[in-house]
Design an enzyme around this catalytic site. Structure first.
Site, mmCIF file in Angstrom:
data_model
loop_
_atom_site.group_PDB
_atom_site.id
_atom_site.type_symbol
_atom_site.label_atom_id
_atom_site.label_comp_id
_atom_site.label_asym_id
_atom_site.label_seq_id
_atom_site.Cartn_x
_atom_site.Cartn_y
_atom_site.Cartn_z
ATOM 1 N N HIS A 190 0.034 -4.597 -12.922
ATOM 2 C CA HIS A 190 -0.464 -5.924 -12.561
ATOM 3 C C HIS A 190 -1.969 -5.998 -12.319
ATOM 4 O O HIS A 190 -2.524 -7.091 -12.283
ATOM 5 C CB HIS A 190 0.326 -6.459 -11.373
ATOM 6 C CG HIS A 190 1.790 -6.597 -11.668
ATOM 7 N ND1 HIS A 190 2.277 -7.543 -12.552
ATOM 8 C CD2 HIS A 190 2.861 -5.882 -11.259
ATOM 9 C CE1 HIS A 190 3.600 -7.420 -12.645
ATOM 10 N NE2 HIS A 190 3.972 -6.406 -11.872
ATOM 11 N N CYS A 225 11.454 -5.609 -9.384
ATOM 12 C CA CYS A 225 10.406 -4.748 -9.953
ATOM 13 C C CYS A 225 10.651 -3.295 -9.547
ATOM 14 O O CYS A 225 10.471 -2.387 -10.349
ATOM 15 C CB CYS A 225 9.020 -5.175 -9.455
ATOM 16 S SG CYS A 225 8.022 -6.033 -10.690
#
Lengths: 259, 105
Positions: free
Chosen positions: A179, A220
């Site tokens: 990310h 996740c």
């Protein structure tokens, strides 16, 4: 260079928050919305096609419904949510003085239920809790995120940042590896976003329901084959707090729609 | 259950208008199992109807492959001012209604 120039330059340097390695500068921060296709964007933009609004409607009726042995509704203390709850979700998770730790919006709702309504806590990811937090967070739509600004919250932001940077699971990946370092690329067919939590609780088409940021974080973690932290655990709250502080300045979108 | 209806408040006579409906429903397929192997019973909406001043103008049958919170959009011709009534019927005696009005000039 004059002394004044030097002072001005020093002041500018001091005013800009120091960025740590790998972090996304404020003007490059993008909501997950900007990674979606036109169909999913259209779904989020129109309140009569955004399925998250169904939960906001449910939350609106729960807001005025008396609950618990104190026979009180949220509205009996907080009044009209449109004014009393505006901007609240943009600063959550927020530091709670009595508990000496940050609490999420879901936890705040349950604390309110326990102390003021004398009602039983709503389970994580239950329809009623999601509906109430969606309704509260919806009042902040368009408000810039400021969570983590409270000096008391700083150690917990740092804890969350450490967790974000820490590799874990059988795949040995940290949140930052995708990310911060690889957004705009793809993981299988799906775009990798910056992981900015601007629209929670949000409607995920894959889930076919509304879900919290904690649910997203836990999926996740399963994705990197790690043991996910329990709902409401200090680690998940710290991660949530760090993510919100990392999205500082981005507008709230609740209820967002994501693929 | 909550429903979101989008019908134009005003239209000219003869206009083709779009009606959009979204309703809350889990649409449990009846094909899934719990972790201990039990079948989760089917719980879906099976039928949707829309009436325009009492006359049926649209009907749809729904099946297990349709996602949760079904969204349906369709078109009709604005003929006269009045009311659209929507009805969703499903498993386990499920029934939900909503309505919206329109002014036709």
């Amino acid at each position: 260079m004059s002394v004044w120039h030097a002072i001005a330059a020093a002041a500018l340097f001091a005013a800009a928050p120091a960025l740590l390695a790998g972090e996304i500068p404020p003007d490059a921060r993008r909501s997950g919305y900007s990674f979606m296709g036109p169909d999913t964007r259209a779904m989020q933009d129109d309140d009569t096609s955004n399925p998250g609004m169904l939960f906001v409607l449910d939350g609106q009726s729960l807001w005025t419904k008396k609950s618990g042995s104190a026979e009180k509704a949220c509205a009996d203390c907080h009044g009209d949510a449109r004014s009393s709850m505006k901007g609240v979700a943009a600063r959550y998770p927020a530091f709670d003085n009595a508990l000496s730790r940050p609490v999420t919006l879901d936890q705040r709702i349950n604390l309110c239920r326990a102390t003021h309504q004398q009602a039983s806590p709503l389970p994580y990811e239950s329809r009623d809790l999601l509906a109430l937090s969606a309704f509260v967070a919806h009042q902040s739509r368009g408000v810039a995120i400021t969570a983590g600004d409270d000096p008391q919250a700083k150690p917990f932001v740092a804890q969350g940042r450490d967790l974000f940077m820490q590799r874990e699971g059988q795949l040995n990946l940290a949140c930052t590896n995708c990310h911060d370092d690889n957004f705009d690329k793809h993981l299988a067919g799906a775009p990798i976003t910056q992981g900015q939590p601007t629209g929670y609780p949000l409607y995920r088409l894959e889930w076919q329901t509304l879900g919290s940021l904690e649910r997203r974080l836990r999926s996740c973690m399963s994705g990197v084959r790690a043991q996910a932290y329990d709902y409401g655990s200090p680690e998940l709250v710290a991660l949530e707090l760090y993510l919100m502080s990392r999205a500082r300045g981005l507008p709230m979108e609740t209820p967002a729609v994501r693929p | 259950m909550a429903a979101l209806i989008n019908v134009p408040a005003k239209a000219r006579r003869g206009d083709v208008i779009e009606i959009r409906t979204l309703t809350s429903h889990i649409m449990e397929t009846g094909f899934r199992h719990t972790v201990d192997g039990k079948l989760v019973p089917r719980d879906i909406i099976t039928s949707f109807t829309c009436r325009y001043n009492g006359a049926e103008i649209f009907r749809a049958d729904l099946f297990p492959a349709i996602a949760a919170n079904p969204y349906l959009s369709f078109f009709t011709v604005a003929k006269e001012s009045g009311k659209f009534e929507f009805e969703w019927i499903g498993d386990n005696g499920y029934s939900s209604t909503a309505s919206a009005s329109i002014t036709v000039e």
